[in-house]
Each structure stands twice: as C-alpha cells, then as structure tokens.
Design an enzyme around this catalytic site. Structure first.
Site, short mmCIF file in Angstrom:
data_model
loop_
_atom_site.label_atom_id
_atom_site.label_comp_id
_atom_site.label_asym_id
_atom_site.label_seq_id
_atom_site.Cartn_x
_atom_site.Cartn_y
_atom_site.Cartn_z
N GLY A 131 0.60 -1.17 0.26
CA GLY A 131 -0.24 0.16 -0.18
C GLY A 131 0.26 1.31 -0.12
N TYR A 132 1.19 1.75 -0.84
CA TYR A 132 2.01 2.83 -1.49
C TYR A 132 1.59 4.32 -2.58
CZ TYR A 132 6.74 0.34 0.10
OH TYR A 132 7.36 0.25 -0.13
N THR A 165 -2.37 -4.16 -5.30
CA THR A 165 -2.16 -5.39 -6.05
C THR A 165 -2.60 -6.31 -4.96
OG1 THR A 165 -0.84 -4.90 -7.50
CG2 THR A 165 -0.98 -6.77 -7.87
N GLU A 248 11.62 -4.51 -5.35
CA GLU A 248 10.57 -4.28 -6.52
C GLU A 248 11.48 -4.06 -8.29
OE1 GLU A 248 7.71 -1.40 -5.38
OE2 GLU A 248 6.73 -2.06 -7.37
C1 LIG Z 1 0.07 -3.79 -12.48
C2 LIG Z 1 0.27 -2.41 -11.13
C3 LIG Z 1 0.56 -2.79 -10.25
C4 LIG Z 1 0.66 -1.69 -9.12
N1 LIG Z 1 0.75 -2.38 -7.96
C5 LIG Z 1 0.97 -1.47 -6.83
C6 LIG Z 1 1.05 -1.70 -5.63
O1 LIG Z 1 1.10 -2.76 -5.27
N2 LIG Z 1 0.84 -1.15 -5.20
C7 LIG Z 1 0.79 0.09 -4.98
O2 LIG Z 1 1.42 0.74 -3.69
N3 LIG Z 1 1.27 0.43 -5.76
C8 LIG Z 1 1.07 -0.42 -7.16
N4 LIG Z 1 1.15 0.10 -8.56
C9 LIG Z 1 0.74 1.27 -8.81
C10 LIG Z 1 2.04 2.81 -9.77
O3 LIG Z 1 3.10 2.18 -8.48
C11 LIG Z 1 1.98 3.49 -9.65
O4 LIG Z 1 1.09 3.58 -11.31
C12 LIG Z 1 3.19 4.77 -10.45
O5 LIG Z 1 4.24 5.13 -9.26
C13 LIG Z 1 2.74 5.51 -10.84
O6 LIG Z 1 1.62 6.54 -10.63
P1 LIG Z 1 0.40 7.19 -11.16
O7 LIG Z 1 0.31 6.08 -11.85
O8 LIG Z 1 0.00 7.99 -10.30
O9 LIG Z 1 1.09 8.09 -12.62
P2 LIG Z 1 1.76 9.21 -12.34
O10 LIG Z 1 3.05 9.85 -11.56
O11 LIG Z 1 0.66 10.03 -12.31
O12 LIG Z 1 2.51 9.52 -14.14
C14 LIG Z 1 1.62 10.38 -14.54
C15 LIG Z 1 3.11 10.26 -15.80
O13 LIG Z 1 3.34 10.66 -16.38
C16 LIG Z 1 5.13 11.11 -15.61
N5 LIG Z 1 6.18 11.28 -14.96
C17 LIG Z 1 5.48 11.79 -13.70
N6 LIG Z 1 6.14 12.57 -12.51
C18 LIG Z 1 7.62 12.76 -13.89
C19 LIG Z 1 8.36 12.89 -13.53
N7 LIG Z 1 9.26 13.15 -12.59
N8 LIG Z 1 9.49 13.12 -14.70
C20 LIG Z 1 9.21 12.79 -16.57
N9 LIG Z 1 7.77 12.21 -16.54
C21 LIG Z 1 6.99 11.78 -15.29
C22 LIG Z 1 4.58 9.32 -15.75
O14 LIG Z 1 5.92 8.99 -16.33
C23 LIG Z 1 3.10 8.75 -16.15
O15 LIG Z 1 4.62 8.72 -17.59
C24 LIG Z 1 0.33 -0.74 -9.02
C25 LIG Z 1 0.38 -0.01 -10.83
C26 LIG Z 1 0.54 -0.98 -11.93
C27 LIG Z 1 0.14 -0.43 -13.35
#
Ligand SMILES: Cc1cc2nc3c(=O)[nH]c(=O)nc-3n(C[C@H](O)[C@H](O)[C@H](O)COP(=O)(O)OP(=O)(O)OC[C@H]3O[C@@H](n4cnc5c(N)ncnc54)[C@H](O)[C@@H]3O)c2cc1C
Lengths: 396, 373
Positions: A131-132, A165, A248
């Site tokens: 849960g992050y 997940t 991870e």
């Molecule tokens: C299959 C899957 C499983 C997951 N499982 C878990 C889980 O079990 N627990 C959990 O806590 N999370 C989980 N996640 C979440 C995952 O860690 C986040 O989706 C990820 O960190 C991206 O955050 P966001 O979705 O908010 O995208 P955002 O951060 O909003 O990103 C949107 C876009 O902006 C870009 N962007 C953002 N910041 C920057 C920057 N500084 N420079 C350039 N580009 C940037 C990103 O690269 C992306 O293209 C999971 C995600 C997936 C897809």
C-alpha cells in the site's frame, strides 16, 4: 570438484527426485500457488512440491535457516535457480512478502518483528500486498496523505491507497503512512504493517484493460494499528521504502518472462503464423526485421544481467548496471508483446470466443498486461530521471 | 564464458589507455589529415604499439606470438577507438593473420606470422567489390594456368590497402572461394589510395592478369569460405570493440558538456529532454559492453555461436555509435558542427566503421537466418 559444482550436483539430484513431473511444465496463471491463510492448490502435486520446497527452506533460499529460509549465499542461490530453470521446475510459492517485504523486515525489523513475520512468509502462511500509491501520489510518492495518528498505545489510520495489487486477496498490507504532517515531505513518513482483517479496512476492485481486476482501491477508516507494527524508526519509513523499491525493480526487470502469455516463443509463432520462404526467411520482411531487433536486444539484456552478476562475484560490481535493468527489461517486454501481436495478425484480436485457441487469447492478454510493466514500480520516465541524476550526475 | 576482464587484461587496458592518451590523442589523427600524410598513420607510433605487444598479442606462441587472446586485444582496440588511433593493427593482425593462422600451411605460417608479430610486415585483405559488404560470390577470378593462377578483377574499400606489402585476395575459383597471398607490388596490380571522411586509409586495388604461384593459395572451396568467414567474424567483433570505445568517449564528452554549458541561467544538463536522451544512451552503451565482451570471449573459447555474437555486436555498435555521435553533435549545438571540436571526427569514423564488414541490415538479416527465421 569445486564446492559449487558439488552443490549443483546435489541440487540437481534432489530436484529430480522431489519435483513431480507435472510441476516441470510451464505454469499457467491459474496454477500459481499464492501464499495466504486460506491457500488453495490447483493439484495435489502442486501441494506436494510446495511442501517439499518449504521444508527445505527453498521458497526463500537466501533467508536465514532459523527463520525458515535456505541459508544459501548468492552464488549457491543462483545455482538453485539455474537448476530449477533447466529442469523447468515451477516457482513453488508466490507472494509479495517473499519478493519485497521480507528483505525489508530482515534489514530493518526488530528481532520480535522478524520472528513474527519472516517464518510465516517463508512458509507461505500469509499473503502480503503493498500500500504505497494513492490517488494523489504516484510517481511523486512522497506526497502521500494517508494519516497515522499517534494515540498512545496505537496508531489511528485514515486515508486511501490505490492500485493495491490483490488487496482483496491479501491477509496483510505494508503501507507508507504520514506520521508527521508538519515535516518535509519525505521526513514525515513511516512504514506500517496492517492486518487486512482489522475493523475499518475495506477494498474495491478496479477493472483493467486486460479484463482482470487484480488491483483495488483500499480504504482505511479509523483503523487501530498496534505500535509494534511500525518497521524501522518513526518518520524514517522513506528509507525502508527506498531499500524495498530496489527489490521491486529487480523483480520487475525479471518478471517479463513470467507474465501471462501464450506457450509459443515469438520465433515459433512467426514460423507458424507467417511461414518461411525458400531462402528460409520469414515471408513478411517487415515483421522479420522487428522480430530480429527484439531478439537481439533481448539477448543483449540477458548478457548484461549475466555481466552484472559476474561483476558482483568478482568484486568489481558496477552499481549503476542494476539501475538500468528495470527500464530496459520492461520496455523490451512491451516490445516483445507488440511483435507477437503483429505476428499473429487478426488472430491475436479475439477477446473471448471458441474460434480462438488459448494461445491466441493469451497473446492479447499478455500484450495488455505488459503495458503496466513500465508503470508499476516506478515509471520508465522516473527510471530515466534516476539514471540521469544518480548515474550521470546531471543537475536538477 | 566470462564477461569480466581479469587482472592482467585490466592492466593491459590501462597501459593502452595511457599510451594512447599521451602519444596518439585525436589531435594526432587531425595532424595526419591536415598534412595529407602519404602513409596515413605514423610509423613511429605503430612501432611503439608493436613494442607494447599489440601486433603479437593474439598470435600463437610457436610463431613468436603472445597467445594472450581476444579479450585482451579487444580491450586494447576499444581504447584505440577512444582516441581514433590510426594503425594497421586491424587489417594486418585481426583480419590477415587470422586467415593465415586458421588456414595457412606450415611454410606460410612460419614465414609470415613472426614478421607480423615483429611489426615488419603489413598486410591487407582485398575483399569488397560493390558499395556494400558482400562476403561471398566474388567477381574477381583466379584461373588455373599450369602451375600458376591468374587473378583478374577489382577490389574496393581495401583497408590499409595502399601501404600493405602483402595482400590476401578473396577470389572466385571454379570450386568456390580461393584465398591467395599476393605481393602487393606484383606486376599487374595497381593501387589507388582514397581520402575518406574519417581520414583513415582505404584503397581500390586492380588485378590485371596477376600471376601467382599455386603455393600462394591459402585455402579454397568450402574451406576457403569458412576461413574467410571466421576472419570476418573476428574482424566484426574487433571493429565493434573499436566502435564501443569511440561511442563511450563521445558520450562522456557530451555528458561533460551538459554539465558545463549554461543557457537560460541553468546548466543545459538540467533539461529533462536532454537528460532522458542521455540516460538512454547510457543504457545502450551498457548493453553494448556486455555484447562486445561476450563476443570477444566467444572468439577465445572458440564457441559455435560466434557468428551470431559477431552479428549481434556489429549491428548493435553500428546503431549505437550512430545514435551517440548524432546526439553528441546535437547536444553541443553550433559548436558541434565545427571542425574545431573533435566530435566531428567520431561522427565520421562511425559511418566508415559501419561500412566495414557489414551494416546493420546485413547483420540483422544474418542473425535472423542463423536463428532459423
Ligand atoms: C500493474 C500495476 C501494479 C501496481 N501495484 C501497486 C501496488 O501493489 N501497490 C502500490 O502502492 N502501487 C501499485 N501500483 C502503482 C504504481 O506504483 C504507480 O502507478 C506508479 O508509481 C505511477 O504513478 P501514477 O499511476 O500516479 O502515475 P503518475 O505519477 O501520475 O504518472 C503519469 C505520467 O507522468 C509521468 N511522470 C510523472 N512524474 C514525472 C517526472 N518527474 N518526470 C517525467 N515524467 C513524469 C509518468 O512517467 C507517467 O508517464 C501498481 C501499478 C501498476 C500499473
């Protein structure tokens, strides 16, 4: 014979004797054994195989023997992995506790915490989820808002996590929570373990493009969490999380090959769905070129994994190499799926229908699943930021 | 198979680096270019390379060689790519001596190899006949005439062909490929040296009724093609090592510039558009290092997958050197397109090196075929 060769022989003999033949054919998604209080086994062989590996401590080969592990060092563990791969032995147990939480508890936990959690993970008795992420905190994870208030003998947790997940199937969740709202972003965060059965915890599944709903939104509504569930120091959760993230990313770089997908390799599929001309070349030269570009890049990545391992073994490790693997591994896995889709043509497009065989249906599921690889565990863009700043030393 | 240099090889690499940096920096190539040097490399520097053991490094001990292996020589060549050092090392040692070691008879070996090891003999491989690499099906013919053969044809893009004393000529015999050792000054041979973009040395060599003894034949038919293929694969791997050195050098210079140049009141290296491109180049270079090392070890271990690895390495380094040199020019801005900045030398070398022993299309086609599709 060297110690390692000897070990290889012993391992090989043991696996030959103990791994049932049914556990040596490629695993499907449904056949994976996930940890948990209410574990289910797809077959009695899967159960037997799991129990034998568990009793050897080889569900977690590198963890200490007294905590349920195998007590192997990296070199010996690699041999075990190689021999399992060679015989096609299935991974006996799946769990985020093994891949992520366990290493963090081993590094940051107290003795009591290790005793409480590690053996259960090793024996597959508890299923963990992570849960992050939150609706407002993804790449910028440190801006997370879920609060844990100090109430003397416990924390009171309120907030929501997203993309968790398998939260609906997990027994426990490891969370990043804000314990000091006044401190700077990274400095007010703690690492907390929460029992999913606690009052006030609930989950709602989210449907994905692949049609599955493996992730959830998780809600915490006045959840009371014992103080003993804090890993590491109060307000120092960020360092625990960072160390865990390394595990991870390594996992994500390696997982490409383990994603749900068809039983054929891209080359086999190309020969079947496109065919060869008289010179032995694929009839579609465009796809052939895409395929060979992928195959060559894939080999280069494999060799780089190997080089990195060898450098560590020879004490000349270049710590920058692991940093690139999450990015290249996941990007190349995505490319593989694109190539595979192209190879199958419209036969890859069936959603559900008797007309299409399982491999054809799995091709588009694998392709859709692969899109998440470069998002989960730190997006590709974030990985490039890290390389630019940490490896190349480019300024902010 | 190993992908790490051992102690000795690392030492060798460091020594090579020191020598090349002090004696043969990129400015040495610039000088050769500017004074239109007739030899195209420095005899004195070549002599120093020989003294460092580079000419004898991969030759068998029985013929005055050091038998030190290609992991070592590759490391040296990679360093030579960083300073774009011009020398007959590649043509003489990698291409020609390999053909002699693999295919020559005792007499040919014992006469030629010790002279190569001592730096007394330069050789060139006369191979290409069209604008693109073509490793078989030659139009240059060798026709039997009594005890002799008569060679007729024209060879293009012969590396170091203008200054070599002996040539190995790839010809078509009735039975297939024939590899001949020919004195470069034989009657009927005319050589034209060309001035190329990379300031290195290439010649067109015409063979007009050139008569050679049957004893000049190294190998023919299938064996001739096999030996030629082996030498070409050694060559592909080694030129890839050179290109790796050039690409790394160019990349490091560019990253340094990103940290140094100010625009809009900040270092240009703080712009994410440039950071991500730099990070991607870094990744490509790391993968390239692994591929080149594995290909070099495939030579030393005489592995059966050498042809695949050679194509993997050459295709990858063609592409990566092109990417890095293009990006290096772009990220330097206006100064990037000046002759004063040395980046241009790398850009030009990259394109020449790409044409040596196969462009990326050639090697991807070959790799796919070797893998059964
Ligand atoms: C299959 C899957 C499983 C997951 N499982 C878990 C889980 O079990 N627990 C959990 O806590 N999370 C989980 N996640 C979440 C995952 O860690 C986040 O989706 C990820 O960190 C991206 O955050 P966001 O979705 O908010 O995208 P955002 O951060 O909003 O990103 C949107 C876009 O902006 C870009 N962007 C953002 N910041 C920057 C920057 N500084 N420079 C350039 N580009 C940037 C990103 O690269 C992306 O293209 C999971 C995600 C997936 C897809």
């Amino acid at each position: 014979m060297s110690d390692l060769d000897q070990f290889r022989q012993t391992v090989n003999a043991w696996l030959e004797e103990n791994c049932p033949p049914s556990q040596r054919i490629p695993i499907t998604r449904e056949e994976q054994v996930w940890a948990g209080k209410n574990k289910t086994f797809p077959s009695s062989d899967a159960k037997l195989w799991f129990e034998r590996m568990r009793d050897k401590g080889w569900t977690v080969p590198e963890w200490p023997i007294e905590l349920g592990g195998g007590g192997l060092d990296e070199q010996h563990a690699k041999i075990l992995k190689e021999e399992m791969k060679r015989l096609g032995c299935r991974t006996p147990l799946f769990d985020l506790g093994i891949w992520m939480l366990g290493p963090a508890v081993l590094e940051y936990g107290t003795d009591e915490q290790r005793q409480q959690h590690i053996p259960k993970i090793a024996r597959g008795e508890v299923r963990w989820c992570q849960g992050y992420s939150e609706p407002g905190a993804g790449s910028d994870l440190a801006s997370l808002q879920t609060r844990a208030e100090d109430k003397g003998d416990h924390f009171l947790v309120n907030g929501t996590k997203i993309w968790t997940t398998n939260a609906d199937k997990a027994d426990w969740i490891f969370c990043l929570v804000r314990t000091d709202p006044d401190a700077k972003k990274q400095e007010g965060i703690s690492f907390l373990l929460i029992d999913m059965d606690d009052a006030g915890v609930s989950t709602t599944p989210i449907e994905l493009i692949s049609g599955e709903s493996e992730f959830c939104q998780t809600f915490f509504d006045n959840v009371k969490v014992p103080k003993a569930n804090l890993i590491g120091e109060l307000n120092k959760g960020w360092s625990v999380a960072k160390s865990l993230l390394k595990h991870e990313r390594k996992l994500m770089a390696e997982i490409g090959g383990d994603t749900p997908g068809p039983s054929f390799s891209p080359i086999q599929a190309a020969i079947e769905y496109i065919g060869l001309d008289q010179s032995g070349r694929l009839k579609d030269i465009g796809i052939r070129d895409e395929l060979v570009r992928h195959e060559m890049a894939f080999r280069a990545i494999g060799l780089t994994h190997f080089r990195s391992f060898e450098e560590r073994m020879n004490g000349v490790a270049d710590n920058n190499v692991p940093l690139i693997m999450k990015y290249v591994g996941t990007e190349e896995s995505k490319r593989k799926e694109e190539v595979l889709m192209a190879i199958l043509g419209h036969r890859a497009l069936g959603w559900y229908d008797d007309e299409f065989n399982v491999d054809e249906l799995l091709t588009n599921r694998g392709w859709l699943f692969s899109k998440a690889l470069s998002i989960a565990g730190g997006t590709s863009e974030v990985q490039l930021n890290i390389i630019a700043k940490r490896v190349l030393g480019l300024p902010d | 198979m190993t992908l790490v240099l051992n102690e000795e090889q690392r030492l060798l690499k460091d020594t090579a680096k020191d020598f090349l940096n002090s004696a043969m920096p990129v400015s040495a190539l610039r000088q050769l270019r500017d004074k239109k040097d007739s030899l195209g490399y420095s005899r004195e520097h070549w002599q120093q390379m020989v003294e460092l053991g580079w000419a004898s490094m991969v030759l068998p001990e029985a013929y005055d060689g050091l038998d030190f292996g290609y992991m070592g020589l590759g490391a040296v060549i990679e360093e030579s790519g960083r300073t774009l050092a011009a020398s007959p090392l590649f043509s003489t040692v990698v291409l020609c001596s390999t053909i002699i070691v693999e295919g020559g008879n005792e007499e040919q070996k014992s006469i030629l190899l010790p002279r190569i090891a001592a730096g007394d003999l330069n050789m060139a491989l006369a191979l290409e006949e069209s604008p693109h690499h073509q490793p078989s099906g030659f139009t240059t013919t060798a026709i039997a005439d009594g005890d002799d053969f008569i060679i007729q044809g024209e060879k293009l893009f012969v590396l170091d062909g203008h200054s070599a004393e002996q040539l190995i000529v790839a010809t078509q015999l009735e039975t297939g490929v024939g590899l001949f050792i020919v004195d470069a000054n034989s009657t009927g041979i005319s050589r034209r040296r060309h001035h190329m973009i990379d300031s290195r040395n290439v010649a067109t060599i015409s063979f007009d009724q050139v008569r050679v003894k049957a004893s000049a034949l190294i190998a023919n038919a299938k064996r001739g093609q096999d030996i030629l293929n082996t030498a070409m694969d050694y060559g592909r791997v080694c030129i890839a090592a050179e290109m790796l050195g050039g690409a790394i050098e160019c990349f490091e210079r560019t990253v340094a510039y990103l940290k140094e140049r100010d625009q809009f009141g900040v270092k240009i290296g703080s712009f994410q558009a440039l950071q991500h491109r730099a990070a991607k180049m870094f990744i490509e270079l790391e993968l390239s290092k692994s591929v080149v090392l594995d290909a070099l070890s495939a030579i030393d271990d005489k592995r059966a997958d050498l042809p695949q690895l050679a194509s993997l390495a050459k295709a990858r380094l063609n592409d990566v050197f092109e990417l890095v040199t293009n990006e290096a020019v772009q990220m330097h801005g206006g100064i990037g397109v000046t002759d004063e900045l040395e980046i241009g030398f790398f850009l030009k070398r990259s394109r020449s090196a790409t044409q040596i022993l196969g462009n990326s299309g050639f090697h991807r086609d070959r790799y796919a075929s070797l893998c059964g599709y």
